[in-house]
Design an enzyme around this catalytic site. Structure first.
Site, PDB file in Angstrom:
ATOM      1  N   ASP A  37       8.234  -2.251   0.026  1.00 13.25           N
ATOM      2  CA  ASP A  37       7.730  -3.565   0.439  1.00 13.25           C
ATOM      3  C   ASP A  37       7.581  -4.426  -0.806  1.00 13.25           C
ATOM      4  O   ASP A  37       6.613  -4.280  -1.556  1.00 13.25           O
ATOM      5  CB  ASP A  37       6.397  -3.389   1.164  1.00 13.25           C
ATOM      6  CG  ASP A  37       5.796  -4.720   1.618  1.00 13.25           C
ATOM      7  OD1 ASP A  37       6.436  -5.768   1.421  1.00 13.25           O
ATOM      8  OD2 ASP A  37       4.683  -4.702   2.181  1.00 13.25           O
ATOM      9  N   HIS A  38       8.544  -5.323  -1.016  1.00 17.31           N
ATOM     10  CA  HIS A  38       8.555  -6.174  -2.206  1.00 17.31           C
ATOM     11  C   HIS A  38       8.807  -7.630  -1.836  1.00 17.31           C
ATOM     12  O   HIS A  38       9.448  -7.912  -0.819  1.00 17.31           O
ATOM     13  CB  HIS A  38       9.666  -5.737  -3.171  1.00 17.31           C
ATOM     14  CG  HIS A  38       9.230  -4.729  -4.177  1.00 17.31           C
ATOM     15  ND1 HIS A  38       9.332  -4.939  -5.534  1.00 17.31           N
ATOM     16  CD2 HIS A  38       8.678  -3.503  -4.029  1.00 17.31           C
ATOM     17  CE1 HIS A  38       8.873  -3.877  -6.173  1.00 17.31           C
ATOM     18  NE2 HIS A  38       8.472  -2.988  -5.285  1.00 17.31           N
ATOM     19  N   THR A 104      -2.337  -0.668  -4.933  1.00 13.81           N
ATOM     20  CA  THR A 104      -2.953  -1.843  -5.563  1.00 13.81           C
ATOM     21  C   THR A 104      -1.939  -2.878  -6.007  1.00 13.81           C
ATOM     22  O   THR A 104      -2.321  -3.952  -6.457  1.00 13.81           O
ATOM     23  CB  THR A 104      -3.802  -1.417  -6.774  1.00 13.81           C
ATOM     24  OG1 THR A 104      -2.977  -0.702  -7.704  1.00 13.81           O
ATOM     25  CG2 THR A 104      -4.958  -0.533  -6.341  1.00 13.81           C
ATOM     26  N   GLU A 106       1.731  -4.801  -7.605  1.00 11.84           N
ATOM     27  CA  GLU A 106       2.264  -5.234  -8.898  1.00 11.84           C
ATOM     28  C   GLU A 106       2.226  -6.756  -8.974  1.00 11.84           C
ATOM     29  O   GLU A 106       2.471  -7.438  -7.971  1.00 11.84           O
ATOM     30  CB  GLU A 106       3.718  -4.771  -9.085  1.00 11.84           C
ATOM     31  CG  GLU A 106       3.923  -3.271  -8.988  1.00 11.84           C
ATOM     32  CD  GLU A 106       4.308  -2.829  -7.582  1.00 11.84           C
ATOM     33  OE1 GLU A 106       4.634  -3.702  -6.738  1.00 11.84           O
ATOM     34  OE2 GLU A 106       4.281  -1.614  -7.323  1.00 11.84           O
ATOM     35  N   ALA A 176      -7.597   6.046  -8.683  1.00  6.27           N
ATOM     36  CA  ALA A 176      -6.818   5.795  -7.474  1.00  6.27           C
ATOM     37  C   ALA A 176      -6.701   7.059  -6.628  1.00  6.27           C
ATOM     38  O   ALA A 176      -6.776   7.011  -5.394  1.00  6.27           O
ATOM     39  CB  ALA A 176      -5.436   5.269  -7.844  1.00  6.27           C
TER      40      ALA A 176
END
Length: 317
Positions: A37-38, A104, A106, A176
């Protein structure tokens, strides 16, 4: 013994190509799908980055495999209330075969609206609160929330699956992993590190599923495979936290020279030696992973699936 899935790279392939790869993966014997997912690819050579939720809708009609995002950041670019709606709809369309992988994020993807990119500890706080909001919304009840990072007013999801969407948490640092163990329905890692798996399980993760992913480049010419990886996915070999803090594909391209082809030869499985492909997947099994996803770098997708169907998957328990 782990199941083996295929990792769809949204950064490298068009939506239609991703759907076709999913079909080939199912035919080859893979048991599940990851999809990245970008908003941006890591570099311009990769060349794609479609809206993942549209692609998941197409995948739900094309294949019967379980699908998971690897991973979605539900904290900055996408508000958790909107992410919850997207995930719930995906779960309904797949008949409950959808898991939401979260992390979290980028700066590459999340800074696009001009929001401040927070430090890691703040991003972890935001992720935990986002998960709380999404889980409440998955119940189908009206939600009002005023927290440290998010406000939700009179929000209700009317299209929800019979069971809440499982949320797996990605992480490679101790904090994390601790969050994943404490609040996640599973843990995601890109490294076959048994110490990370042990920390997750002993920290509260117990028998919850642990999933991992790796990239390879199949081809009959190993050196051509090395060049393909070096051109398209050198970012995987950059050290430290660069992947989390650099804001644009151009910044990653400026660091291309830090990664040499020798690093690719050492770190990435390239070529058609079945034993090497089997070994890298077994390293995840040996580290205690329950599901392992593999991605083929480059254009020879059909060759990869034929190779794995006949030479690699039959060797894996």
């Amino acid at each position: 013994m782990p199941e083996y899935g295929y990792f769809l790279a949204s950064e490298e392939h068009s939506p239609a190509a991703l759907v076709e790869q999913a079909r080939m993966a199912e035919q080859a014997g893979f048991r599940a799908l990851w999809i990245s997912d970008h908003y941006h690819p890591w570099n311009d050579a990769q060349g794609q980055s479609a809206f993942v939720w549209s692609v998941i809708g197409a995948l739900s009609e094309a294949v019967s495999l379980p699908i998971e995002t690897a991973v979605t950041c539900p904290t900055v670019r996408m508000h958790p209330a909107v992410t919850a709606q997207a995930a719930a709809t995906s779960a309904v369309m797949t008949g409950g075969r959808f898991r939401l992988g979260v992390g979290t994020g980028e700066a590459l993807n999340e800074h696009i609206l001009g929001d401040r990119w927070p430090p890691t500890h703040v991003r972890l706080e935001m992720l935990e609160e986002a998960i709380q909001v999404m889980r409440r919304l998955f119940t189908g009840e009206e939600v009002n929330h005023r927290g440290t990072h998010y406000t939700v007013e009179n929000a209700r999801l009317y299209t929800v699956p019979d069971e809440p969407v499982p949320i797996d948490i990605s992480g490679f640092g101790p904090k994390a992993i601790s969050l994943a163990a404490r609040v996640g329905d599973g843990y995601i890692s890109m490294m076959p590190d048994d110490e990370m798996v042990t920390q997750f399980r002993k920290g509260g993760g117990g028998a919850k599923p642990v999933s991992g992913g790796t990239k390879v480049c199949y081809g009959t010419d190993r050196e051509e495979c090395v060049r393909t990886v070096h051109r398209l996915w050198y970012n995987e070999l950059l050290p430290g936290e660069m992947g989390q803090v650099l804001p644009s594909p151009q910044h990653f391209e400026q660091l291309h020279e830090l990664v040499g082809e020798d690093m690719v030869r050492e770190k990435v499985v390239c070529g058609d030696d079945a034993d090497q492909h089997v070994a890298v997947l077994k390293s995840y099994a040996d580290a205690g992973f329950d599901r392992v996803y593999v991605n083929q770098i480059g254009p020879d997708q059909q060759g990869f699936f034929d190779f794995y169907r006949t030479k690699v998957l039959p060797q894996l328990p």
